[in-house]
Design a protein around this motif. Structure first.
Motif, PDB file in Angstrom:
ATOM      1  N   LEU A  71      12.973   3.312  -3.732  1.00 46.24           N
ATOM      2  CA  LEU A  71      13.650   3.008  -4.993  1.00 46.24           C
ATOM      3  C   LEU A  71      13.074   1.785  -5.695  1.00 46.24           C
ATOM      4  O   LEU A  71      13.634   1.307  -6.680  1.00 46.24           O
ATOM      5  N   GLY A  72      11.955   1.260  -5.200  1.00 48.74           N
ATOM      6  CA  GLY A  72      11.218   0.255  -5.942  1.00 48.74           C
ATOM      7  C   GLY A  72      11.477  -1.189  -5.609  1.00 48.74           C
ATOM      8  O   GLY A  72      11.080  -2.078  -6.372  1.00 48.74           O
ATOM      9  N   MET A  84      21.097   2.354  -9.484  1.00 48.96           N
ATOM     10  CA  MET A  84      21.622   1.953 -10.785  1.00 48.96           C
ATOM     11  C   MET A  84      20.618   1.100 -11.551  1.00 48.96           C
ATOM     12  O   MET A  84      20.452   1.243 -12.769  1.00 48.96           O
ATOM     13  N   ILE A  85      19.936   0.217 -10.849  1.00 47.99           N
ATOM     14  CA  ILE A  85      18.915  -0.614 -11.485  1.00 47.99           C
ATOM     15  C   ILE A  85      17.771   0.264 -12.007  1.00 47.99           C
ATOM     16  O   ILE A  85      17.276   0.071 -13.118  1.00 47.99           O
ATOM     17  N   LEU A  86      17.380   1.250 -11.190  1.00 46.11           N
ATOM     18  CA  LEU A  86      16.309   2.166 -11.598  1.00 46.11           C
ATOM     19  C   LEU A  86      16.692   2.920 -12.879  1.00 46.11           C
ATOM     20  O   LEU A  86      15.864   3.106 -13.774  1.00 46.11           O
ATOM     21  N   TYR A  87      17.956   3.295 -12.973  1.00 43.37           N
ATOM     22  CA  TYR A  87      18.434   3.975 -14.173  1.00 43.37           C
ATOM     23  C   TYR A  87      18.287   3.061 -15.395  1.00 43.37           C
ATOM     24  O   TYR A  87      17.872   3.488 -16.473  1.00 43.37           O
ATOM     25  N   GLU A  88      18.603   1.782 -15.231  1.00 41.74           N
ATOM     26  CA  GLU A  88      18.492   0.831 -16.328  1.00 41.74           C
ATOM     27  C   GLU A  88      17.051   0.612 -16.758  1.00 41.74           C
ATOM     28  O   GLU A  88      16.776   0.307 -17.925  1.00 41.74           O
ATOM     29  N   SER A 126      31.901  -4.413 -13.309  1.00 44.47           N
ATOM     30  CA  SER A 126      31.013  -3.363 -12.799  1.00 44.47           C
ATOM     31  C   SER A 126      29.557  -3.757 -13.014  1.00 44.47           C
ATOM     32  O   SER A 126      29.228  -4.569 -13.890  1.00 44.47           O
ATOM     33  N   LEU A 127      28.685  -3.160 -12.217  1.00 47.58           N
ATOM     34  CA  LEU A 127      27.259  -3.429 -12.365  1.00 47.58           C
ATOM     35  C   LEU A 127      26.778  -2.966 -13.739  1.00 47.58           C
ATOM     36  O   LEU A 127      25.915  -3.602 -14.354  1.00 47.58           O
ATOM     37  N   LYS A 128      27.358  -1.896 -14.246  1.00 48.74           N
ATOM     38  CA  LYS A 128      26.995  -1.402 -15.582  1.00 48.74           C
ATOM     39  C   LYS A 128      27.251  -2.461 -16.643  1.00 48.74           C
ATOM     40  O   LYS A 128      26.396  -2.751 -17.483  1.00 48.74           O
ATOM     41  N   HIS A 129      28.439  -3.071 -16.602  1.00 53.06           N
ATOM     42  CA  HIS A 129      28.768  -4.100 -17.591  1.00 53.06           C
ATOM     43  C   HIS A 129      27.931  -5.364 -17.363  1.00 53.06           C
ATOM     44  O   HIS A 129      27.558  -6.054 -18.314  1.00 53.06           O
ATOM     45  N   PHE A 130      27.634  -5.647 -16.114  1.00 53.88           N
ATOM     46  CA  PHE A 130      26.782  -6.802 -15.811  1.00 53.88           C
ATOM     47  C   PHE A 130      25.406  -6.614 -16.442  1.00 53.88           C
ATOM     48  O   PHE A 130      24.855  -7.538 -17.040  1.00 53.88           O
ATOM     49  N   PHE A 131      24.845  -5.415 -16.310  1.00 54.63           N
ATOM     50  CA  PHE A 131      23.549  -5.129 -16.913  1.00 54.63           C
ATOM     51  C   PHE A 131      23.603  -5.290 -18.433  1.00 54.63           C
ATOM     52  O   PHE A 131      22.712  -5.857 -19.046  1.00 54.63           O
ATOM     53  N   THR A 132      24.672  -4.772 -19.040  1.00 54.38           N
ATOM     54  CA  THR A 132      24.814  -4.859 -20.494  1.00 54.38           C
ATOM     55  C   THR A 132      24.875  -6.314 -20.948  1.00 54.38           C
ATOM     56  O   THR A 132      24.218  -6.714 -21.917  1.00 54.38           O
ATOM     57  N   ASN A 133      25.635  -7.110 -20.243  1.00 62.33           N
ATOM     58  CA  ASN A 133      25.805  -8.520 -20.615  1.00 62.33           C
ATOM     59  C   ASN A 133      24.524  -9.329 -20.425  1.00 62.33           C
ATOM     60  O   ASN A 133      24.305 -10.332 -21.103  1.00 62.33           O
ATOM     61  N   PHE A 188      10.535  -4.887 -13.133  1.00 62.31           N
ATOM     62  CA  PHE A 188      11.548  -5.648 -12.426  1.00 62.31           C
ATOM     63  C   PHE A 188      11.081  -5.906 -10.998  1.00 62.31           C
ATOM     64  O   PHE A 188      10.824  -4.967 -10.240  1.00 62.31           O
ATOM     65  N   LYS A 189      10.941  -7.148 -10.625  1.00 59.77           N
ATOM     66  CA  LYS A 189      10.587  -7.508  -9.258  1.00 59.77           C
ATOM     67  C   LYS A 189      11.895  -7.750  -8.512  1.00 59.77           C
ATOM     68  O   LYS A 189      12.549  -8.773  -8.674  1.00 59.77           O
ATOM     69  N   LYS A 190      12.276  -6.781  -7.711  1.00 60.54           N
ATOM     70  CA  LYS A 190      13.619  -6.761  -7.118  1.00 60.54           C
ATOM     71  C   LYS A 190      13.603  -7.233  -5.667  1.00 60.54           C
ATOM     72  O   LYS A 190      12.840  -6.709  -4.861  1.00 60.54           O
ATOM     73  N   THR A 191      14.463  -8.192  -5.367  1.00 60.54           N
ATOM     74  CA  THR A 191      14.605  -8.693  -4.001  1.00 60.54           C
ATOM     75  C   THR A 191      16.010  -8.398  -3.499  1.00 60.54           C
ATOM     76  O   THR A 191      16.997  -8.745  -4.151  1.00 60.54           O
TER      77      THR A 191
END
Length: 255
Positions: A107-108, A249-253, A184-191, A83-86
């Motif tokens: 955190l990357g 949270m992104i790192l966890y994903e 939530s960010l969690k649901h956003f990631f899932t979707n 993931f290239k995160k900005t």
């Protein structure tokens, strides 16, 4: 194993010779007090990592003239996040921004872009902003060495919020951290199915607002451009805490 970054691309052939100069060479010689045949890790501009041994140390009268000659021993298998995160971060007071840059690097994050927003408490002029960006890049560089990144992130020149929104839409996945969001960010990631195969690289970007939050015109701009607004949880986070929480949270994903 201490880690350094070469501004050049290294071939990776065992026995290949190259130099580190300036602050890094000064650090190796005077701070770490390394000797000939000591080992260090060096990452080149492409993010490839190599185990190297010191061949020659050359102190000098000025830091810029310092140099250390190294020999490549072997390539080290090391992969940065797919993931290239900005992070588009609203301007905050310098001490808070220092913290954000340091922890976001650990955190990357791949890039940090300071953003001028309406409710920013601290807004530097162009000349001051340039000096701050230079300082933040030094902080990112040191944090990348400490956290064993394969390459330091870039702190880019500041942009206004309209430009930040335009750039957001150029990435694969984008969102805005927002205290009034219902998703939530969690649901956003899932979707958005953030889990990717090893062959894929995903660009991801997000915004974090200032101490006073987004103003009405900024909220309207997010809505007009269909930028998803996501929540980091039920608690109100400080602007310097929000990017750390989001990147965690992104790192966890990614794991």
């Amino acid at each position: 194993m201490h880690r350094f970054f070469s501004p050049d691309k290294l071939g990776g052939t065992p026995g290949e010779s190259f130099k580190l100069t300036g602050n890094d060479a000064h650090h190796i010689i005077n701070v770490l007090r390394k000797k000939k045949s000591d080992a260090v890790t060096v990452c080149d501009k492409d993010g490839s990592a190599f185990l190297c041994v010191i061949d020659e140390l050359a102190p000098a009268q000025t830091i810029d003239a310092y140099s250390v000659t190294l020999l490549i021993s072997k390539r080290i298998e090391f992969t940065e996040s797919k993931f290239k995160k900005t992070l588009y971060q609203a301007f905050v007071k310098s001490d808070k921004m220092d913290l954000i840059v340091q922890k976001a690097t650990e955190l990357g994050v791949s890039e940090i872009v300071p953003v001028y927003m309406k409710r920013c408490v601290s807004v530097p002029d162009e000349r001051s902003a340039a000096h701050k960006v230079e300082r933040w890049n030094r902080i990112a560089y040191e944090a990348a060495k400490q956290s064993h990144r394969s390459s330091p992130p870039v702190v880019s020149a500041p942009v206004d919020f309209k430009e930040a929104v335009r750039r957001l839409k150029d990435t694969d996945v984008f969102f805005s951290c927002h205290e009034n969001a219902t998703v939530s960010l969690k649901h956003f990631f899932t979707n958005n199915q953030l889990h990717v195969s090893p062959e894929q690289t995903v660009t991801l970007s997000f915004t974090v607002g200032p101490e006073g939050g987004y103003d009405e015109t900024e909220n309207a701009l997010l809505e007009e451009n269909n930028i998803p607004m996501v929540s980091l949880g039920p608690l109100i986070l400080r602007t310097e805490t929000a990017p750390i929480a989001a990147l965690s949270m992104i790192l966890y994903e990614e794991m």
